[in-house]
Design a protein around this motif. Structure first.
Motif, PDB file in Angstrom:
ATOM      1  N   LYS A  71      25.473 100.407  16.996  1.00 31.18           N
ATOM      2  CA  LYS A  71      26.384 100.482  15.677  1.00 31.18           C
ATOM      3  C   LYS A  71      25.549 100.856  14.294  1.00 31.18           C
ATOM      4  CE  LYS A  71      29.247  99.676  16.634  1.00 31.18           C
ATOM      5  NZ  LYS A  71      31.298 100.888  15.796  1.00 31.18           N
ATOM      6  N   TYR A  72      24.473  99.974  13.700  1.00 30.25           N
ATOM      7  CA  TYR A  72      23.737  99.854  13.050  1.00 30.25           C
ATOM      8  C   TYR A  72      23.287 101.908  13.197  1.00 30.25           C
ATOM      9  CZ  TYR A  72      23.291  95.076  12.055  1.00 30.25           C
ATOM     10  OH  TYR A  72      23.676  94.182  11.117  1.00 30.25           O
ATOM     11  N   ALA A  73      22.729 102.381  13.307  1.00 30.90           N
ATOM     12  CA  ALA A  73      22.212 103.608  13.481  1.00 30.90           C
ATOM     13  C   ALA A  73      23.651 104.766  12.960  1.00 30.90           C
ATOM     14  CB  ALA A  73      21.927 104.143  15.585  1.00 30.90           C
ATOM     15  N   GLU A  74      24.727 103.774  13.447  1.00 29.35           N
ATOM     16  CA  GLU A  74      25.846 104.808  12.983  1.00 29.35           C
ATOM     17  C   GLU A  74      26.200 105.400  11.523  1.00 29.35           C
ATOM     18  OE1 GLU A  74      29.552 103.311  14.764  1.00 29.35           O
ATOM     19  OE2 GLU A  74      28.182 104.173  16.885  1.00 29.35           O
ATOM     20  N   TRP A  75      25.683 103.506  10.997  1.00 37.27           N
ATOM     21  CA  TRP A  75      25.614 103.443   9.678  1.00 37.27           C
ATOM     22  C   TRP A  75      24.081 103.963   8.720  1.00 37.27           C
ATOM     23  CZ3 TRP A  75      27.311  97.941  10.691  1.00 37.27           C
ATOM     24  CH2 TRP A  75      28.507  97.607  10.862  1.00 37.27           C
ATOM     25  N   ASP A  76      23.523 104.404   9.316  1.00 44.45           N
ATOM     26  CA  ASP A  76      22.305 105.056   9.060  1.00 44.45           C
ATOM     27  C   ASP A  76      20.873 104.255   8.705  1.00 44.45           C
ATOM     28  OD1 ASP A  76      19.968 107.096   8.497  1.00 44.45           O
ATOM     29  OD2 ASP A  76      20.729 107.208   6.623  1.00 44.45           O
ATOM     30  N   THR A 278      17.863  90.888  17.309  1.00 46.32           N
ATOM     31  CA  THR A 278      18.013  92.293  17.163  1.00 46.32           C
ATOM     32  C   THR A 278      17.616  92.006  16.078  1.00 46.32           C
ATOM     33  OG1 THR A 278      19.753  92.897  18.972  1.00 46.32           O
ATOM     34  CG2 THR A 278      19.938  94.227  16.418  1.00 46.32           C
ATOM     35  N   ILE A 279      16.838  93.563  15.134  1.00 44.79           N
ATOM     36  CA  ILE A 279      16.655  93.222  14.189  1.00 44.79           C
ATOM     37  C   ILE A 279      16.950  94.929  12.995  1.00 44.79           C
ATOM     38  CG2 ILE A 279      14.582  92.499  12.538  1.00 44.79           C
ATOM     39  CD1 ILE A 279      14.597  89.976  14.230  1.00 44.79           C
ATOM     40  N   ALA A 280      17.343  94.350  11.773  1.00 43.86           N
ATOM     41  CA  ALA A 280      18.666  95.467  11.110  1.00 43.86           C
ATOM     42  C   ALA A 280      17.814  95.617   9.854  1.00 43.86           C
ATOM     43  CB  ALA A 280      19.547  95.805  11.149  1.00 43.86           C
ATOM     44  N   MET A 317      27.876  89.419   8.766  1.00 48.74           N
ATOM     45  CA  MET A 317      26.151  89.892   8.777  1.00 48.74           C
ATOM     46  C   MET A 317      25.796  91.406   8.561  1.00 48.74           C
ATOM     47  SD  MET A 317      24.646  87.285   7.376  1.00 48.74           S
ATOM     48  CE  MET A 317      25.621  85.721   7.774  1.00 48.74           C
ATOM     49  N   MET A 318      26.628  92.218   9.571  1.00 44.88           N
ATOM     50  CA  MET A 318      26.564  93.637   9.953  1.00 44.88           C
ATOM     51  C   MET A 318      27.520  94.299   9.428  1.00 44.88           C
ATOM     52  SD  MET A 318      27.142  93.164  14.440  1.00 44.88           S
ATOM     53  CE  MET A 318      26.905  95.161  14.258  1.00 44.88           C
ATOM     54  N   GLU A 319      28.425  93.780   8.819  1.00 41.18           N
ATOM     55  CA  GLU A 319      29.102  94.095   7.392  1.00 41.18           C
ATOM     56  C   GLU A 319      28.448  94.075   6.006  1.00 41.18           C
ATOM     57  OE1 GLU A 319      33.641  95.440   6.580  1.00 41.18           O
ATOM     58  OE2 GLU A 319      32.251  96.449   8.156  1.00 41.18           O
ATOM     59  N   ALA A 320      27.998  92.792   5.809  1.00 43.99           N
ATOM     60  CA  ALA A 320      27.511  93.120   4.658  1.00 43.99           C
ATOM     61  C   ALA A 320      26.187  94.047   4.973  1.00 43.99           C
ATOM     62  CB  ALA A 320      26.915  91.900   4.414  1.00 43.99           C
ATOM     63  N   MET A 321      25.704  94.280   5.585  1.00 37.96           N
ATOM     64  CA  MET A 321      24.437  95.193   5.696  1.00 37.96           C
ATOM     65  C   MET A 321      24.838  96.740   5.431  1.00 37.96           C
ATOM     66  SD  MET A 321      21.420  93.729   6.385  1.00 37.96           S
ATOM     67  CE  MET A 321      20.541  95.246   7.790  1.00 37.96           C
ATOM     68  N   ARG A 322      25.965  96.993   6.195  1.00 32.29           N
ATOM     69  CA  ARG A 322      27.019  98.282   6.404  1.00 32.29           C
ATOM     70  C   ARG A 322      27.735  98.638   4.884  1.00 32.29           C
ATOM     71  NH1 ARG A 322      31.863 100.841   5.781  1.00 32.29           N
ATOM     72  NH2 ARG A 322      33.113  98.176   5.122  1.00 32.29           N
ATOM     73  N   ILE A 323      27.594  97.536   4.275  1.00 29.45           N
ATOM     74  CA  ILE A 323      28.235  98.012   2.503  1.00 29.45           C
ATOM     75  C   ILE A 323      27.044  97.551   2.106  1.00 29.45           C
ATOM     76  CG2 ILE A 323      29.457  96.981   1.011  1.00 29.45           C
ATOM     77  CD1 ILE A 323      31.529  95.316   3.252  1.00 29.45           C
TER      78      ILE A 323
END
Length: 515
Positions: A71-76, A278-280, A317-323
């Motif tokens: 999922k993180y990869a999809e958001w670069d 998992t560390i992004a 946290m995932m949505e915050a990172m995406r944004i």
């Protein structure tokens, strides 16, 4: 004033105005993206409905880690699964419990985590721990457990939560119920104590005596809700049965009806399995060796699907990172999302990260952790840092009023010694803060229960929390000042009369459930 000085002041004013305008635009874009292009519902569906609960050591937990990286990869956004230990591998299968005598009905219940599996269905009588004189009498009774399912929990006198009684019962009736419940609780505790065992060790004695299985009921004080934790048996299944059905069985046993149940509880032992965080990472530009960490544990118990404990924190946290990646792709400081494993067994993933990455921990600007349900954030404390009152309010000032108005702050506060992953960072003096949420009946209805599922998520509140987190991360990244780690003088504990001490670092358990 010299002309050159005037020009310098002019350009400095222009620079500040441009910078302020850019800052406002980024914050406005964060809010707009969160409100108009939210990914929260889809993320929640994939995480809770498709992957399901995320018990440490299970294939579902591993699936979740792999899903997050993709999922993180999809958001670069670069992400990796970082192994920190190993755990007992186990996978839940089908649990089916049916009353077959004196009547037929399927019962609500499930095996506990890490319960030994059954190769075939077993039909047997249900009995309960008897009220005997002492441990010698219990030892003489133990052969009676052979081939039986043994009940080890007290029957609750009511399945109605106290708030329901308080609303509808007379005061006298409510007080009578509470008095009877207290007496029953004390009597059951005495019954167990007289066996010479405690609630944890008695299951071993019953297992060694040849019981077919253990039956418990850990009511969560809400309608239809039980806590679901782990089994202590090695060879026979441990089952939790819902209060309503457990009470029915108890009354049948008590009245000599000799109920029989048919149980099929399948599970797989998978041996030693690796466990991960998992560390992004969104790399910083000006101060890449200073860090903001967005923190939430990824694992859960597996009575439900771990929706509010802690899928909601993870989603924030995932949505915050995406944004942030979309609207603030080049932060001044590095922003990390830490999705920790095995929080439920003792903050193990975050403790391991703190141990393994001193170069990050020593240079943390702030940790923002969310882990107490689906509600909007309503409280942030300074966690004992003397100067937190200087920067937390400054960062919060950029948050929309409709979100920040609900948030109370208190400074300097006292550091938490446990409870969630920010405590792992506090123990080594890193500025870590809990984004503490509105209750939404969390402890009675969803915390570690069989009802912690997608439908309990309040998406408006989760969306507000994602906006809050993204803006706090942005403000912490942009802050020209490095946060102070100076600690306040902690107060005296009024209960003990001694001064509160700063929590000390505890080591992660890196090999779990394998002894």
């Amino acid at each position: 004033m010299r002309r050159g000085t005037i020009l310098v002041l002019f350009f400095w004013v222009i620079f500040l105005q441009v910078h302020a305008q850019e800052k406002n635009e980024i914050i406005e874009n964060i809010i707009k993206e969160a409100n108009e292009n939210s990914q929260l519902k889809n993320l929640a569906y994939e995480m809770t409905d498709l992957i399901g609960p995320r018990l440490v050591g299970t294939p579902q937990m591993q699936h979740a880690h792999e899903w997050a990286v993709k999922k993180y990869a999809e958001w670069d956004i670069s992400a990796e699964n970082e192994q920190w230990g190993v755990w007992r591998g186990w996978e839940r299968g089908i649990t089916h419990i049916d009353l077959v005598s004196p009547r037929v009905v399927s019962l609500e219940g499930m095996q506990l985590a890490w319960s030994p599996g059954m190769k075939r269905a077993v039909t047997a009588e249900v009995i309960m721990i008897p009220d005997l004189a002492d441990s010698a009498a219990f030892k003489n009774w133990l052969p009676n457990a052979k081939g039986k399912f043994v009940m080890i929990s007290m029957m609750q006198p009511t399945g109605r939560p106290d708030y329901n009684w308080k609303e509808f019962a007379t005061e006298a009736s409510f007080e009578k119920m509470k008095k009877e419940r207290t007496e029953q609780t004390e009597a059951w505790a005495s019954r167990i104590q007289k066996t010479g065992y405690n609630p944890r060790t008695i299951v071993t004695a019953l297992e060694d005596a040849g019981a077919a299985g253990i039956i418990a009921s850990y009511w969560s004080a809400g309608f239809g809700v039980n806590k679901i934790f782990g089994a202590n048996t090695k060879k026979i299944p441990t089952l939790d049965i819902a209060l309503e059905d457990y009470g029915m069985l108890y009354r049948m046993v008590e009245n000599g009806a000799k109920p029989q149940i048919r149980v099929l509880a399948e599970s797989k032992e998978l041996g030693e399995q690796p466990t991960f965080n998992t560390i992004a990472t969104i790399p910083g530009t000006e101060n890449p060796d200073e860090y903001i960490i967005l923190s939430a544990h990824f694992d859960s118990w597996d009575g439900g699907t771990g929706a509010t404990d802690n899928a909601t924190g993870t989603l924030v946290m995932m949505e915050a990172m995406r944004i942030l990646k979309k609207m603030y792709p080049n932060p001044k400081r590095t922003i990390i999302a830490g999705h920790w494993g095995s929080e439920e067994q003792g903050l193990n993933g975050s403790r391991a990260f703190v141990e393994d990455h001193p170069e990050i921990v020593d240079n943390i600007q702030a940790v923002f952790n969310q882990d107490n349900g689906t509600g909007r954030v309503v409280n942030i404390t300074g966690q004992g840092f003397l100067h937190a009152y200087e920067y937390i309010p400054r960062w919060l000032s950029a948050v929309p009023r409709e979100i920040s108005t609900h948030i109370e702050t208190s400074f300097p506060g006292t550091p938490s010694g446990g409870g969630s992953d920010y405590a792992s960072f506090l123990a080594v003096g890193a500025p870590a803060f809990s984004l503490s949420s509105l209750n939404w009946s969390y402890f009675s209805y969803t915390w570690h229960t069989n009802r912690d599922t997608y439908d309990k998520i309040v998406f408006d509140d989760v969306q507000n929390n994602a906006i809050l987190t993204a803006i706090l991360a942005y403000m912490a990244s942009e802050d020209p000042e490095k946060t102070s780690r100076e600690k306040s003088v902690l107060p005296v504990n009024p209960r003990t009369g001694t001064q509160i001490s700063w929590p000390t670092q505890r080591k992660a358990t890196r090999k779990g459930g394998l002894d």
